[in-house]
Motif scaffolding. Structure first.
Motif, PDB file in Angstrom:
ATOM      1  N   GLU A   1       0.852  -1.196   0.000  1.00 51.46           N
ATOM      2  CA  GLU A   1       0.000   0.000   0.000  1.00 51.46           C
ATOM      3  C   GLU A   1       0.880   1.236   0.000  1.00 51.46           C
ATOM      4  OE1 GLU A   1      -3.181  -0.262  -0.293  1.00 51.46           O
ATOM      5  OE2 GLU A   1      -3.488  -2.371   0.196  1.00 51.46           O
ATOM      6  N   PHE A   2       1.656   1.395  -1.064  1.00 53.03           N
ATOM      7  CA  PHE A   2       2.621   2.484  -1.062  1.00 53.03           C
ATOM      8  C   PHE A   2       1.944   3.846  -0.993  1.00 53.03           C
ATOM      9  CE2 PHE A   2       5.216   5.678  -3.197  1.00 53.03           C
ATOM     10  CZ  PHE A   2       6.345   5.614  -2.405  1.00 53.03           C
ATOM     11  N   HIS A   3       0.962   4.071  -1.862  1.00 52.11           N
ATOM     12  CA  HIS A   3       0.394   5.415  -1.945  1.00 52.11           C
ATOM     13  C   HIS A   3      -0.296   5.865  -0.657  1.00 52.11           C
ATOM     14  CE1 HIS A   3      -1.037   9.073  -3.587  1.00 52.11           C
ATOM     15  NE2 HIS A   3      -2.267   8.754  -3.270  1.00 52.11           N
ATOM     16  N   PRO A   4      -1.223   5.065  -0.109  1.00 55.87           N
ATOM     17  CA  PRO A   4      -1.875   5.565   1.099  1.00 55.87           C
ATOM     18  C   PRO A   4      -1.020   5.475   2.346  1.00 55.87           C
ATOM     19  CG  PRO A   4      -2.777   3.431   0.492  1.00 55.87           C
ATOM     20  CD  PRO A   4      -1.822   3.814  -0.582  1.00 55.87           C
TER      21      PRO A   4
ATOM     22  N   TRP B   1       4.683   7.236   3.549  1.00 52.31           N
ATOM     23  CA  TRP B   1       4.998   8.076   4.711  1.00 52.31           C
ATOM     24  C   TRP B   1       6.241   7.561   5.417  1.00 52.31           C
ATOM     25  CZ3 TRP B   1       2.849  12.475   4.357  1.00 52.31           C
ATOM     26  CH2 TRP B   1       1.557  12.617   3.851  1.00 52.31           C
ATOM     27  N   PHE B   2       6.380   6.230   5.466  1.00 57.09           N
ATOM     28  CA  PHE B   2       7.546   5.679   6.151  1.00 57.09           C
ATOM     29  C   PHE B   2       8.818   5.894   5.338  1.00 57.09           C
ATOM     30  CE2 PHE B   2       3.990   3.129   7.900  1.00 57.09           C
ATOM     31  CZ  PHE B   2       4.024   3.712   9.148  1.00 57.09           C
ATOM     32  N   PHE B   3       8.665   5.836   4.001  1.00 52.63           N
ATOM     33  CA  PHE B   3       9.849   6.091   3.175  1.00 52.63           C
ATOM     34  C   PHE B   3      10.263   7.554   3.287  1.00 52.63           C
ATOM     35  CE2 PHE B   3       8.418   2.139   1.065  1.00 52.63           C
ATOM     36  CZ  PHE B   3       9.564   1.412   1.311  1.00 52.63           C
ATOM     37  N   LEU B   4       9.255   8.444   3.349  1.00 52.16           N
ATOM     38  CA  LEU B   4       9.555   9.871   3.521  1.00 52.16           C
ATOM     39  C   LEU B   4      10.221  10.097   4.885  1.00 52.16           C
ATOM     40  CD1 LEU B   4       9.118  12.485   1.954  1.00 52.16           C
ATOM     41  CD2 LEU B   4       6.982  12.816   3.202  1.00 52.16           C
ATOM     42  N   ALA B   5       9.701   9.418   5.902  1.00 52.73           N
ATOM     43  CA  ALA B   5      10.279   9.542   7.244  1.00 52.73           C
ATOM     44  C   ALA B   5      11.733   9.089   7.238  1.00 52.73           C
ATOM     45  CB  ALA B   5       9.477   8.717   8.250  1.00 52.73           C
TER      46      ALA B   5
ATOM     47  N   GLU C   1      10.774  13.739  11.123  1.00 53.65           N
ATOM     48  CA  GLU C   1      10.490  12.311  10.956  1.00 53.65           C
ATOM     49  C   GLU C   1       9.312  11.887  11.841  1.00 53.65           C
ATOM     50  OE1 GLU C   1      13.405   9.479  12.305  1.00 53.65           O
ATOM     51  OE2 GLU C   1      12.032   7.839  11.884  1.00 53.65           O
ATOM     52  N   GLY C   2       9.336  12.331  13.101  1.00 50.51           N
ATOM     53  CA  GLY C   2       8.279  11.932  14.033  1.00 50.51           C
ATOM     54  C   GLY C   2       6.907  12.335  13.520  1.00 50.51           C
ATOM     55  N   ALA C   3       6.808  13.579  13.050  1.00 55.20           N
ATOM     56  CA  ALA C   3       5.515  14.073  12.576  1.00 55.20           C
ATOM     57  C   ALA C   3       5.049  13.306  11.345  1.00 55.20           C
ATOM     58  CB  ALA C   3       5.599  15.567  12.285  1.00 55.20           C
ATOM     59  N   ILE C   4       5.974  13.036  10.425  1.00 58.64           N
ATOM     60  CA  ILE C   4       5.601  12.299   9.214  1.00 58.64           C
ATOM     61  C   ILE C   4       5.207  10.870   9.571  1.00 58.64           C
ATOM     62  CG2 ILE C   4       6.464  11.348   7.043  1.00 58.64           C
ATOM     63  CD1 ILE C   4       8.245  13.795   6.796  1.00 58.64           C
ATOM     64  N   ALA C   5       5.998  10.255  10.441  1.00 59.51           N
ATOM     65  CA  ALA C   5       5.719   8.872  10.827  1.00 59.51           C
ATOM     66  C   ALA C   5       4.350   8.774  11.486  1.00 59.51           C
ATOM     67  CB  ALA C   5       6.793   8.357  11.777  1.00 59.51           C
ATOM     68  N   GLY C   6       3.997   9.792  12.286  1.00 59.26           N
ATOM     69  CA  GLY C   6       2.690   9.807  12.946  1.00 59.26           C
ATOM     70  C   GLY C   6       1.566   9.682  11.933  1.00 59.26           C
TER      71      GLY C   6
ATOM     72  N   ASP D   1      -1.114   6.234  11.647  1.00 60.60           N
ATOM     73  CA  ASP D   1      -2.575   6.236  11.757  1.00 60.60           C
ATOM     74  C   ASP D   1      -3.143   4.922  11.248  1.00 60.60           C
ATOM     75  OD1 ASP D   1      -2.814   8.715  12.751  1.00 60.60           O
ATOM     76  OD2 ASP D   1      -3.514   9.669  10.910  1.00 60.60           O
ATOM     77  N   ILE D   2      -2.585   4.463  10.130  1.00 62.30           N
ATOM     78  CA  ILE D   2      -3.209   3.324   9.469  1.00 62.30           C
ATOM     79  C   ILE D   2      -2.235   2.167   9.270  1.00 62.30           C
ATOM     80  CG2 ILE D   2      -5.141   4.490   8.328  1.00 62.30           C
ATOM     81  CD1 ILE D   2      -3.339   4.961   5.929  1.00 62.30           C
ATOM     82  N   ALA D   3      -1.212   2.097  10.119  1.00 66.15           N
ATOM     83  CA  ALA D   3      -0.286   0.965  10.021  1.00 66.15           C
ATOM     84  C   ALA D   3       0.114   0.519  11.411  1.00 66.15           C
ATOM     85  CB  ALA D   3       0.958   1.376   9.231  1.00 66.15           C
TER      86      ALA D   3
END
Lengths: 354, 98
Positions: free
Chosen positions: A106-109, A113-117, A214-219, A223-225
């Motif tokens: 589920e890369f897009h949804p 976010w984890f790769f960006l983090a 990173e923390g904010a992006i990972a948050g 939400d859904i992982a």
């Protein structure tokens, strides 16, 4: 006991669990600075630094800055590698490989976010940390990053409306004040010695900014992982960045990085890197597991006790004696976390505003 | 398709009918779909629901003590409903709401 009280108790228990994860994170993170410091003196990294810093052998060390940066890249890359091994073991034990595959797809949804983090956490924060260790010292590196919860909690508040109570904000503030007090002593000593390693300070800034973002992006992704899976994908991303992009880029720039990467497979270096991977990997697991329970702001605030833990562990294991400012700062850190933990959280069912 | 999407996606999907569901019913259904029949699997699924509620995507509308031990005797059972924020995150995850 009536339902209302039971509910309050359940909420309280949930928050305490989150704080517990954040505290484990702080302890493991503090321990990590031991292998993070020792690794610079372990072969082949020590020889690598000298070869690059002093190419003529005249002991002029004209390329010292470049050498420290290149060695920091290789150490960070190996750190990422041992962390992902530790995380795969963790997920294997928990039986989460299936969920990992599902989440990765589920890369897009989600997994994006984890790769960006991983971009902010890896080449910015972790490399910054190693740069700070290499140029200034582990003590400085540990406390320089203490400002990251400010960035993390502000972003989480504006971006997705994470609730931060006045009490929690006060706690974060006191912990940061404590962290800065710890750091002031070292900085004054360094300024008096007339030896201000500005690249080291930039490294410290990279660590604070990188981990906060990173923390904010990972948050957002969390939400859904599931946290265990999320953190592993984040390190998968970081490994790709190091080993596919940055390490080859350094090699193309003419540095003998691959040669030393192969030489790093010796028992002593594997042991120290393995220790770094275990402490850092599980510290990150704890960090990500605390976010959904107490929020990014609080999780990072308590996680910030790592500054104090690092000072304690470096005193115990590396005999780096702390200055008096460290003791004052440490006391403030502990006080700040009590301000946060003692908050009445029974009524707090959700961390987000509706 | 059962068992094919990440657990929290599927949980949001189950709640996206906007009806209220008891956590134990959802957990039982998820255990079957994802073949997580151990106690660890059960607790882990329940924890995912808790995280969704903590993140503001679900909200608890009713609670009762599990007197009969349908889930865990003596513990609280919660009836959850999806929130507006939950719907937004569900639609991010390409579920019902577009």
């Amino acid at each position: 006991m009536d339902i209302r009280e039971l509910k309050k108790l359940e909420n309280k228990r949930k928050m305490n669990k989150g704080y517990m994860w954040a505290l484990f994170c702080a302890i493991l993170w503090g321990i990590w600075y031991i292998p993070g410091t020792i690794i610079w003196a372990v072969p082949p990294f020590d020889a690598m630094w000298i070869t690059i810093a002093d190419p003529t052998g005249a002991e002029l060390y004209e390329n010292a800055t470049a050498a420290t940066l290149v060695v920091a890249v290789l150490i960070s890359a190996f750190n990422a590698l041992t962390v992902i091994i530790a995380l795969l073991v963790w997920n294997g034990v928990l039986g989460k490989f299936g969920e990992m595959k599902r989440t990765l797809k589920e890369f897009h949804p989600c997994s994006k976010w984890f790769f960006l983090a991983s971009i902010f956490g890896g080449p910015i924060a972790i490399l910054g940390s190693f740069i700070a260790i290499g140029f200034v010292g582990a003590g400085f590196a540990a406390v320089a990053a203490l400002l990251y919860p400010v960035i993390g909690s502000i972003l989480a508040y504006y971006w997705y409306g994470e609730k931060i109570s006045k009490r929690a904000a006060l706690g974060i503030f006191v912990i940061i004040a404590g962290g800065l007090t710890i750091f002031v002593g070292g900085a004054i000593a360094e300024i008096q010695a007339g030896d201000i390693a500005w690249i080291g300070y930039i490294g410290g800034l990279m660590a604070a900014l990188g981990w906060g973002i990173e923390g904010a992006i990972a948050g957002k992704g969390l939400d859904i992982a599931e946290p265990d899976v999320g953190i592993t994908l984040r390190f998968l991303g970081e490994n790709l960045i190091w080993w596919i992009i940055l390490v080859p880029a350094v090699a193309l720039a003419g540095y003998p990085i691959f040669e030393y990467a192969i030489a790093a497979f010796n028992p002593l270096s594997i042991m120290v890197l393995g220790f770094a991977g275990i402490t850092f990997g599980y510290c990150y697991v704890c960090w990500y597991k605390s976010f959904p329970l107490v929020g990014v702001g609080r999780g990072q605030g308590i996680g910030n006790l790592y500054g104090l833990c690092a000072v304690i562990f470096m005193y115990l294991f590396l005999a780096q004696v702390p200055a008096w400012t460290v003791l004052v700062g440490g006391a403030l850190c502990v006080l700040g976390s009590f301000v946060m933990i003692s908050e009445e959280t029974g009524e707090l069912e959700s961390l987000r505003g509706e | 398709m059962a068992g094919q999407r990440p657990i929290k996606f599927r949980l949001l999907e189950l709640f996206s009918d906007e009806k209220e569901h008891w956590n134990n019913e959802i957990v039982t259904q998820m255990q079957k779909e994802y073949n997580m029949n151990s106690n660890f699997g059960r607790d882990s699924l329940n924890f995912d629901i808790l995280e969704l509620a903590s993140g503001g995507m679900l909200k608890s509308v009713e609670s009762k003590v599990d007197e009969d031990g349908v889930y865990k005797k003596g513990f609280l059972l919660h009836k959850y409903v999806i929130t507006d924020f939950g719907k937004v995150r569900a639609s991010d995850a390409c579920l019902e709401y577009v």
